[in-house]
Write a protein that holds these residues in place. Structure first.
Motif, PDB file in Angstrom:
ATOM      1  N   MET B  45     -38.444  48.557  55.468  1.00  0.00           N
ATOM      2  CA  MET B  45     -38.536  47.225  55.761  1.00  0.00           C
ATOM      3  C   MET B  45     -37.396  46.532  55.800  1.00  0.00           C
ATOM      4  O   MET B  45     -36.499  46.624  54.348  1.00  0.00           O
ATOM      5  CB  MET B  45     -39.636  46.328  55.177  1.00  0.00           C
ATOM      6  CG  MET B  45     -40.906  47.150  55.382  1.00  0.00           C
ATOM      7  SD  MET B  45     -41.807  47.014  56.880  1.00  0.00           S
ATOM      8  CE  MET B  45     -42.208  45.152  56.985  1.00  0.00           C
ATOM      9  N   LEU B  46     -36.502  46.214  56.897  1.00  0.00           N
ATOM     10  CA  LEU B  46     -35.238  45.460  56.731  1.00  0.00           C
ATOM     11  C   LEU B  46     -35.535  43.982  56.954  1.00  0.00           C
ATOM     12  O   LEU B  46     -36.183  43.749  58.111  1.00  0.00           O
ATOM     13  CB  LEU B  46     -34.266  45.960  57.993  1.00  0.00           C
ATOM     14  CG  LEU B  46     -34.084  47.290  57.972  1.00  0.00           C
ATOM     15  CD1 LEU B  46     -33.189  47.736  59.219  1.00  0.00           C
ATOM     16  CD2 LEU B  46     -33.756  48.328  56.597  1.00  0.00           C
ATOM     17  N   ARG B  47     -35.559  43.171  56.080  1.00  0.00           N
ATOM     18  CA  ARG B  47     -35.772  41.710  56.177  1.00  0.00           C
ATOM     19  C   ARG B  47     -34.526  41.091  56.808  1.00  0.00           C
ATOM     20  O   ARG B  47     -33.570  41.022  56.749  1.00  0.00           O
ATOM     21  CB  ARG B  47     -35.800  41.198  54.886  1.00  0.00           C
ATOM     22  CG  ARG B  47     -36.170  39.608  55.043  1.00  0.00           C
ATOM     23  CD  ARG B  47     -36.307  39.184  53.478  1.00  0.00           C
ATOM     24  NE  ARG B  47     -36.856  37.809  53.349  1.00  0.00           N
ATOM     25  CZ  ARG B  47     -36.195  36.602  53.671  1.00  0.00           C
ATOM     26  NH1 ARG B  47     -34.654  36.847  54.390  1.00  0.00           N
ATOM     27  NH2 ARG B  47     -36.625  35.404  53.789  1.00  0.00           N
ATOM     28  N   ILE B  48     -35.072  40.420  58.149  1.00  0.00           N
ATOM     29  CA  ILE B  48     -34.071  39.851  59.087  1.00  0.00           C
ATOM     30  C   ILE B  48     -33.991  38.343  58.795  1.00  0.00           C
ATOM     31  O   ILE B  48     -32.879  37.828  58.729  1.00  0.00           O
ATOM     32  CB  ILE B  48     -34.546  40.107  60.412  1.00  0.00           C
ATOM     33  CG1 ILE B  48     -34.676  41.516  60.789  1.00  0.00           C
ATOM     34  CG2 ILE B  48     -33.292  39.471  61.371  1.00  0.00           C
ATOM     35  CD1 ILE B  48     -33.693  42.445  60.200  1.00  0.00           C
ATOM     36  N   ASN B  49     -35.289  37.448  58.482  1.00  0.00           N
ATOM     37  CA  ASN B  49     -34.664  36.227  58.020  1.00  0.00           C
ATOM     38  C   ASN B  49     -36.544  35.742  57.727  1.00  0.00           C
ATOM     39  O   ASN B  49     -37.383  36.461  57.841  1.00  0.00           O
ATOM     40  CB  ASN B  49     -34.877  35.370  59.729  1.00  0.00           C
ATOM     41  CG  ASN B  49     -35.885  35.557  60.673  1.00  0.00           C
ATOM     42  OD1 ASN B  49     -35.624  36.745  61.674  1.00  0.00           O
ATOM     43  ND2 ASN B  49     -36.977  34.845  60.577  1.00  0.00           N
ATOM     44  N   GLY B  50     -36.249  34.242  57.161  1.00  0.00           N
ATOM     45  CA  GLY B  50     -37.283  33.716  56.610  1.00  0.00           C
ATOM     46  C   GLY B  50     -37.989  33.001  57.715  1.00  0.00           C
ATOM     47  O   GLY B  50     -37.346  32.667  58.751  1.00  0.00           O
ATOM     48  N   THR B  51     -39.430  32.758  57.782  1.00  0.00           N
ATOM     49  CA  THR B  51     -40.184  31.783  58.906  1.00  0.00           C
ATOM     50  C   THR B  51     -40.761  30.639  58.241  1.00  0.00           C
ATOM     51  O   THR B  51     -41.136  30.690  57.042  1.00  0.00           O
ATOM     52  CB  THR B  51     -41.064  33.009  59.217  1.00  0.00           C
ATOM     53  OG1 THR B  51     -42.015  33.557  58.343  1.00  0.00           O
ATOM     54  CG2 THR B  51     -40.524  34.247  59.963  1.00  0.00           C
ATOM     55  N   ASP B  52     -40.878  29.789  59.082  1.00  0.00           N
ATOM     56  CA  ASP B  52     -41.482  28.421  58.746  1.00  0.00           C
ATOM     57  C   ASP B  52     -42.866  28.459  58.096  1.00  0.00           C
ATOM     58  O   ASP B  52     -43.590  27.376  57.835  1.00  0.00           O
ATOM     59  CB  ASP B  52     -41.188  27.355  59.815  1.00  0.00           C
ATOM     60  CG  ASP B  52     -41.772  27.770  61.118  1.00  0.00           C
ATOM     61  OD1 ASP B  52     -42.562  28.703  61.192  1.00  0.00           O
ATOM     62  OD2 ASP B  52     -41.575  26.933  62.101  1.00  0.00           O
ATOM     63  N   ASP B  53     -43.780  29.545  58.207  1.00  0.00           N
ATOM     64  CA  ASP B  53     -45.039  29.565  57.553  1.00  0.00           C
ATOM     65  C   ASP B  53     -45.024  30.260  56.157  1.00  0.00           C
ATOM     66  O   ASP B  53     -45.834  30.366  55.794  1.00  0.00           O
ATOM     67  CB  ASP B  53     -45.823  30.628  58.319  1.00  0.00           C
ATOM     68  CG  ASP B  53     -45.505  31.770  58.533  1.00  0.00           C
ATOM     69  OD1 ASP B  53     -44.364  32.101  58.000  1.00  0.00           O
ATOM     70  OD2 ASP B  53     -46.053  32.903  58.822  1.00  0.00           O
ATOM     71  N   GLY B  54     -43.668  30.258  55.656  1.00  0.00           N
ATOM     72  CA  GLY B  54     -43.243  30.712  54.263  1.00  0.00           C
ATOM     73  C   GLY B  54     -43.352  32.380  54.175  1.00  0.00           C
ATOM     74  O   GLY B  54     -43.305  32.959  53.139  1.00  0.00           O
ATOM     75  N   GLY B  55     -43.392  33.070  55.306  1.00  0.00           N
ATOM     76  CA  GLY B  55     -43.343  34.391  55.333  1.00  0.00           C
ATOM     77  C   GLY B  55     -41.786  34.989  55.632  1.00  0.00           C
ATOM     78  O   GLY B  55     -40.887  34.208  55.555  1.00  0.00           O
ATOM     79  N   ALA B  56     -41.787  35.987  56.345  1.00  0.00           N
ATOM     80  CA  ALA B  56     -40.450  36.478  56.690  1.00  0.00           C
ATOM     81  C   ALA B  56     -40.612  37.467  58.065  1.00  0.00           C
ATOM     82  O   ALA B  56     -41.677  38.023  58.374  1.00  0.00           O
ATOM     83  CB  ALA B  56     -39.816  37.240  55.641  1.00  0.00           C
ATOM     84  N   SER B  57     -39.492  37.798  58.602  1.00  0.00           N
ATOM     85  CA  SER B  57     -39.429  38.714  59.833  1.00  0.00           C
ATOM     86  C   SER B  57     -38.844  39.936  59.477  1.00  0.00           C
ATOM     87  O   SER B  57     -37.674  39.838  58.737  1.00  0.00           O
ATOM     88  CB  SER B  57     -39.060  37.921  61.188  1.00  0.00           C
ATOM     89  OG  SER B  57     -40.060  37.147  61.612  1.00  0.00           O
ATOM     90  N   TYR B  58     -39.398  41.005  59.761  1.00  0.00           N
ATOM     91  CA  TYR B  58     -38.679  42.299  59.296  1.00  0.00           C
ATOM     92  C   TYR B  58     -38.582  43.257  60.464  1.00  0.00           C
ATOM     93  O   TYR B  58     -39.316  43.163  61.475  1.00  0.00           O
ATOM     94  CB  TYR B  58     -39.654  42.957  58.487  1.00  0.00           C
ATOM     95  CG  TYR B  58     -39.646  42.528  57.049  1.00  0.00           C
ATOM     96  CD1 TYR B  58     -39.058  42.422  55.934  1.00  0.00           C
ATOM     97  CD2 TYR B  58     -40.957  41.419  56.954  1.00  0.00           C
ATOM     98  CE1 TYR B  58     -39.375  41.711  54.671  1.00  0.00           C
ATOM     99  CE2 TYR B  58     -41.172  40.770  55.916  1.00  0.00           C
ATOM    100  CZ  TYR B  58     -40.509  40.946  54.859  1.00  0.00           C
ATOM    101  OH  TYR B  58     -40.590  40.494  53.596  1.00  0.00           O
ATOM    102  N   LEU B  59     -37.657  44.280  60.626  1.00  0.00           N
ATOM    103  CA  LEU B  59     -37.776  45.418  61.277  1.00  0.00           C
ATOM    104  C   LEU B  59     -38.383  46.558  60.402  1.00  0.00           C
ATOM    105  O   LEU B  59     -38.069  46.581  59.277  1.00  0.00           O
ATOM    106  CB  LEU B  59     -36.456  45.993  61.917  1.00  0.00           C
ATOM    107  CG  LEU B  59     -35.637  45.412  62.591  1.00  0.00           C
ATOM    108  CD1 LEU B  59     -34.204  45.828  62.892  1.00  0.00           C
ATOM    109  CD2 LEU B  59     -36.301  44.617  63.694  1.00  0.00           C
ATOM    110  N   GLN B  60     -39.480  47.380  60.798  1.00  0.00           N
ATOM    111  CA  GLN B  60     -39.900  48.125  60.127  1.00  0.00           C
ATOM    112  C   GLN B  60     -39.647  49.522  60.862  1.00  0.00           C
ATOM    113  O   GLN B  60     -39.933  49.905  62.000  1.00  0.00           O
ATOM    114  CB  GLN B  60     -41.510  48.072  60.298  1.00  0.00           C
ATOM    115  CG  GLN B  60     -42.428  49.116  59.634  1.00  0.00           C
ATOM    116  CD  GLN B  60     -43.922  49.080  59.816  1.00  0.00           C
ATOM    117  OE1 GLN B  60     -44.308  48.913  61.004  1.00  0.00           O
ATOM    118  NE2 GLN B  60     -44.873  48.950  58.531  1.00  0.00           N
ATOM    119  N   LEU B  61     -38.794  50.394  60.116  1.00  0.00           N
ATOM    120  CA  LEU B  61     -38.244  51.613  60.610  1.00  0.00           C
ATOM    121  C   LEU B  61     -39.283  52.885  59.985  1.00  0.00           C
ATOM    122  O   LEU B  61     -39.560  52.754  59.041  1.00  0.00           O
ATOM    123  CB  LEU B  61     -36.965  51.984  59.896  1.00  0.00           C
ATOM    124  CG  LEU B  61     -35.927  50.854  60.544  1.00  0.00           C
ATOM    125  CD1 LEU B  61     -34.613  51.221  59.880  1.00  0.00           C
ATOM    126  CD2 LEU B  61     -35.804  50.526  62.045  1.00  0.00           C
TER     127      LEU B  61
END
Lengths: 146, 146
Positions: B45-61
């Protein structure tokens, strides 16, 4: 520096039906829509969330306006599905040049106009483990047009 | 309610080489890695950014650990590329049931374990305009394991 997943580009045969699927199934609404004659697409941007760099992440639904557009040819070969992914950056010019210097093919000599007056370029999928990858600098991130 | 793009799942033949591509080209680092024997994948899992719901967006290889896994079969047919997209929700159980009631096929009877102890399910791509779609509720969003 790439600071967010800006959007996921999804190719579809019928934009109106696909927009309605995302609305009815998930409650996602159209944030912006436009026709990009240069790219040969009619598109709808569905805003999913804000991001911690001050931007947002979208789904970009794409219907070709002509069969010989890049998306039209892709759809004829692959059917509906994820066409590309896009990373957001404050500096598409600098980042794309730095990536070009690393030996990754950048498809445009200079960035072109993308959705919502953004500036975009693409990286060759064969240099990116099969993923057509867009880099995008937003004009006015996160401001709806209606 | 789906409140973020949680990740983009990308299938690859060689996880280590693909991780190195994303690091060298974009500066993305591995946030978490694991083997999911049930899914038959080794993943990063590569974390790209945080999100405004308190989570984050990832790339999953994703690299298959066996040829007869879902990802292994998909790779053999399609080659490397985007395998699925995932939306984050606080309530994967409720949302997946509501979506099932709308006539979209949900692939699991009940959510199963996903990356980082999340709970996940998948929607049939033929019911989602060609997009294999995952719904995910994070266990402990946005906390790195190293």
């Amino acid at each position: 520096m790439l600071t967010r997943i800006d959007h996921i580009g999804i190719a579809c045969f019928d934009l109106d039906k696909t927009v309605e699927f995302y609305r009815a199934t998930y409650g996602f609404e159209v944030f912006h829509s436009e026709i990009n004659e240069e790219q040969g697409v009619r598109e709808a941007m569905l805003r999913i969330n804000g991001t911690d760099d001050g931007g947002a992440s979208y789904l970009q639904l794409l219907e070709p306006t002509r069969e010989d557009s890049a998306v039209g040819k892709w759809l004829a070969k692959n059917g509906e599905g994820v066409h590309h992914i896009a990373f957001g950056t404050a500096d598409v010019d600098g980042d794309s040049e730095a990536i070009r210097d690393k030996g990754v093919r950048v498809l445009y000599d200079a960035p072109r106009r993308g959705s919502m007056d953004s500036r975009i370029t693409f990286l060759h999928p064969k240099d990116c483990h099969g993923v057509l990858t867009e880099l995008v600098t937003s004009a006015a991130p996160d401001v709806a047009d209606h």
